[in-house]
Design a protein around this motif. Structure first.
Motif, mmCIF file in Angstrom:
data_model
loop_
_atom_site.group_PDB
_atom_site.id
_atom_site.type_symbol
_atom_site.label_atom_id
_atom_site.label_comp_id
_atom_site.label_asym_id
_atom_site.label_seq_id
_atom_site.Cartn_x
_atom_site.Cartn_y
_atom_site.Cartn_z
ATOM 1 N N UNK A 1 0.880 -1.180 -0.027
ATOM 2 C CA UNK A 1 -0.001 -0.084 -0.018
ATOM 3 C C UNK A 1 0.785 1.273 0.022
ATOM 4 N N UNK A 2 1.982 1.195 0.630
ATOM 5 C CA UNK A 2 2.987 2.431 0.748
ATOM 6 C C UNK A 2 3.693 2.582 -0.396
ATOM 7 N N UNK A 3 3.830 1.610 -1.309
ATOM 8 C CA UNK A 3 4.343 1.748 -2.695
ATOM 9 C C UNK A 3 3.434 2.259 -3.575
ATOM 10 N N UNK A 4 2.215 1.866 -3.253
ATOM 11 C CA UNK A 4 0.919 2.360 -4.379
ATOM 12 C C UNK A 4 0.724 3.928 -4.107
ATOM 13 N N UNK A 5 0.784 4.342 -2.861
ATOM 14 C CA UNK A 5 0.627 5.406 -2.292
ATOM 15 C C UNK A 5 1.870 6.519 -2.768
ATOM 16 N N UNK A 6 2.898 6.095 -2.511
ATOM 17 C CA UNK A 6 4.017 6.833 -3.189
ATOM 18 C C UNK A 6 4.137 7.092 -4.511
ATOM 19 N N UNK A 7 3.863 6.187 -5.385
ATOM 20 C CA UNK A 7 3.539 6.323 -6.831
ATOM 21 C C UNK A 7 2.721 7.289 -7.141
ATOM 22 N N UNK A 8 1.540 7.280 -6.348
ATOM 23 C CA UNK A 8 0.157 7.882 -6.787
ATOM 24 C C UNK A 8 0.648 9.374 -6.469
ATOM 25 N N UNK A 9 0.899 9.652 -5.123
ATOM 26 C CA UNK A 9 1.262 10.980 -4.958
ATOM 27 C C UNK A 9 2.101 11.831 -5.412
ATOM 28 N N UNK A 10 3.265 10.799 -6.107
ATOM 29 C CA UNK A 10 4.334 11.716 -6.887
ATOM 30 C C UNK A 10 3.640 11.654 -8.347
ATOM 31 N N UNK A 11 2.835 10.861 -8.785
ATOM 32 C CA UNK A 11 2.558 10.999 -10.313
ATOM 33 C C UNK A 11 1.550 12.154 -10.259
ATOM 34 N N UNK A 12 0.649 12.296 -9.243
ATOM 35 C CA UNK A 12 -0.371 13.161 -9.364
ATOM 36 C C UNK A 12 -0.153 14.783 -8.830
ATOM 37 N N UNK A 13 1.098 14.586 -8.349
ATOM 38 C CA UNK A 13 1.616 16.064 -7.533
ATOM 39 C C UNK A 13 1.319 17.469 -8.451
ATOM 40 N N UNK A 14 1.434 17.219 -9.597
ATOM 41 C CA UNK A 14 1.317 18.532 -10.365
ATOM 42 C C UNK A 14 -0.083 18.817 -10.941
ATOM 43 N N UNK A 15 -1.026 17.813 -10.673
ATOM 44 C CA UNK A 15 -2.244 17.823 -11.255
ATOM 45 C C UNK A 15 -3.024 18.869 -10.716
ATOM 46 N N UNK A 16 -4.114 19.435 -11.448
ATOM 47 C CA UNK A 16 -5.079 20.368 -10.659
ATOM 48 C C UNK A 16 -5.700 19.867 -9.368
ATOM 49 N N UNK A 17 -5.887 20.594 -8.548
ATOM 50 C CA UNK A 17 -6.739 20.035 -7.201
ATOM 51 C C UNK A 17 -5.921 18.982 -6.657
ATOM 52 N N UNK A 18 -4.841 18.558 -6.954
ATOM 53 C CA UNK A 18 -4.290 17.481 -6.091
ATOM 54 C C UNK A 18 -3.898 17.747 -4.679
ATOM 55 N N UNK A 19 -4.513 16.681 -3.747
ATOM 56 C CA UNK A 19 -4.154 16.687 -2.433
ATOM 57 C C UNK A 19 -3.669 15.558 -1.992
ATOM 58 N N UNK A 20 -2.475 15.249 -1.351
ATOM 59 C CA UNK A 20 -1.867 13.999 -1.203
ATOM 60 C C UNK A 20 -2.638 13.254 -0.214
ATOM 61 N N UNK A 21 -2.885 11.907 -0.497
ATOM 62 C CA UNK A 21 -3.303 10.784 0.217
ATOM 63 C C UNK A 21 -2.596 10.681 1.457
ATOM 64 N N UNK A 22 -3.191 10.689 2.881
ATOM 65 C CA UNK A 22 -2.318 10.579 3.967
ATOM 66 C C UNK A 22 -2.319 8.980 4.132
ATOM 67 N N UNK A 23 -1.230 8.564 5.082
ATOM 68 C CA UNK A 23 -1.273 7.093 5.219
ATOM 69 C C UNK A 23 -2.325 6.551 5.364
ATOM 70 N N UNK A 24 -3.174 7.211 6.524
ATOM 71 C CA UNK A 24 -4.607 6.748 7.018
ATOM 72 C C UNK A 24 -5.528 6.527 6.060
ATOM 73 N N UNK A 25 -5.431 7.569 5.147
ATOM 74 C CA UNK A 25 -6.598 7.645 4.219
ATOM 75 C C UNK A 25 -6.333 6.537 2.994
#
Length: 392
Positions: free
Chosen positions: A227-251
């Motif tokens: 899950x942390x692997x997926x979260x890391x990729x997602x937060x990095x991949x989407x970080x420049x997108x409009x409206x992006x808010x990073x997923x917290x570990x708990x979310x």
């Protein structure tokens, strides 16, 4: 067309003159139940509305929702006489404010009969609350955040929504725009038959880079780490997108709990380059096919019907809500190849389980790279959701 008394009521055509609208804040359990249950009456005549599970909705509004570690909300119900005719929420997300250094606020959970007076009363209540919380810019609808259900359906009303996607009446957009809200961003949903062929020019790109990429499914024995692997990729991949808010570990862990229960391991494909995970895709079986007939009730038989549908491979559609390629590779030939590889690698397990159609959602309107890939492999744009904005 024959119109029933109820359908007249909710198209705004049978209001008694002088009926006052009262907007009441949600402040106790009884009012929260009414807030959650309001859509059942509003969509009584809509065959495409999918009743959410009432238990899941109650949990969503409870302190167990990790959103409330950084967000707070208030809800309201609009009443005419003894009848609920609309609802809305307002929320402030401190994570969003810190990320964008702006005094932002959001609205959500919008439901309204076809009456501009009801919409005005709801919007006035939410804007007043947000003004008290020093809000400068309002965006929405978010239920509660952009990482959850979001957007107002403005095109594609003729089919039910996919899992974790919203559905609403056609008049919402016009009534909201009458209150000064304008389009901020459109979100697209694409539909594709998983038995597609990759165009020759794209196949050459895959052939050129495929040998340097390894693909695998989810390793359930290392679920938390995965899950942390997926979260890391997602937060990095989407970080420049409009409206992006990073997923917290708990979310992301909360999302992972659903993946663990309902998603086969091979419905999550991870691409590794030089031994490092750099891209992934996740497909959810479209449980809305089952929820459509449960009327929001998980017990006594709802859970059994969901499990039976999953085990019996009776669900015929899916949704891809999560996909990402690390930012440093995204606009390179390798990045394009990675996107194609994870999409292509998902085909076999999806087809093997009898799924004949998949929604890929949502895609930002200005994400031309991904839209081009989807359209070239045969995807069709079939629903549009809109995020609205207003300055206070």
């Amino acid at each position: 067309m024959i119109m029933t008394r109820r359908s007249k009521l909710f198209s705004g055509q049978s209001r008694a003159p002088g009926d006052a609208i009262r907007v009441v804040p949600v402040s106790n359990g009884r009012q929260l139940r009414a807030f959650i249950r309001l859509p059942w009456s509003l969509y009584a005549q809509d065959p495409h509305w999918v009743p959410p599970l009432k238990l899941e909705r109650r949990l969503h509004f409870s302190s167990l929702n990790p959103y409330f570690a950084h967000g707070r909300w208030q809800g309201w119900i609009a009443w005419r006489g003894g009848r609920p005719v609309g609802r809305i929420s307002a929320q402030v997300d401190e994570l969003h404010r810190r990320h964008y250094a702006v005094q932002s606020g959001h609205f959500g959970f919008l439901e309204c009969e076809n009456d501009p007076d009801v919409m005005r009363a709801l919007v006035t209540a939410s804007e007043s609350w947000l003004s008290q919380h020093q809000t400068e810019v309002i965006t929405g609808p978010f239920n509660f955040s952009i990482n959850q259900e979001c957007g107002l359906l403005v095109d594609g009303f003729d089919t039910p929504p996919a899992l974790m996607m919203p559905h609403n009446h056609q008049w919402y957009a016009e009534l909201l725009e009458q209150q000064g809200y304008c389009a901020a961003k459109d979100l697209y949903a694409y539909w594709i038959n998983p038995d597609f062929d990759i165009p020759r020019v794209m196949q050459k790109l895959v052939d050129r880079h495929g040998s340097s990429v390894s693909l695998r499914g989810l390793d359930r024995k290392k679920f938390k780490q995965e899950l942390e692997v997926l979260r890391g990729i997602f937060n990095d991949a989407w970080s420049d997108n409009w409206g992006f808010v990073p997923f917290t570990r708990e979310e992301f862990a909360e999302l992972g709990a659903a993946l663990r229960l309902f998603v086969p391991d091979d419905f999550i494909r991870i691409a590794e380059y030089e031994g490092e995970p750099v891209a992934f895709i996740a497909c959810l079986p479209n449980l809305n096919e089952v929820l459509l007939g449960l009327d929001g009730k998980l017990f006594p038989s709802g859970l059994f019907r969901i499990i039976r549908a999953l085990r019996g491979r009776r669900i015929r559609s899916g949704r891809i809500p999560l996909m990402g390629v690390r930012k440093e590779l995204r606009n390179t030939p390798l990045g394009i190849a990675l996107a194609l590889l994870v999409i292509h690698d998902l085909r076999e397990p999806v087809i093997a389980r009898g799924i004949t159609g998949v929604e890929m959602s949502w895609i930002l309107e200005d994400n031309q790279g991904m839209r081009s890939i989807l359209e070239r492999i045969g995807s069709k744009l079939y629903k549009t959701y809109r995020i609205y904005q207003k300055r206070l």
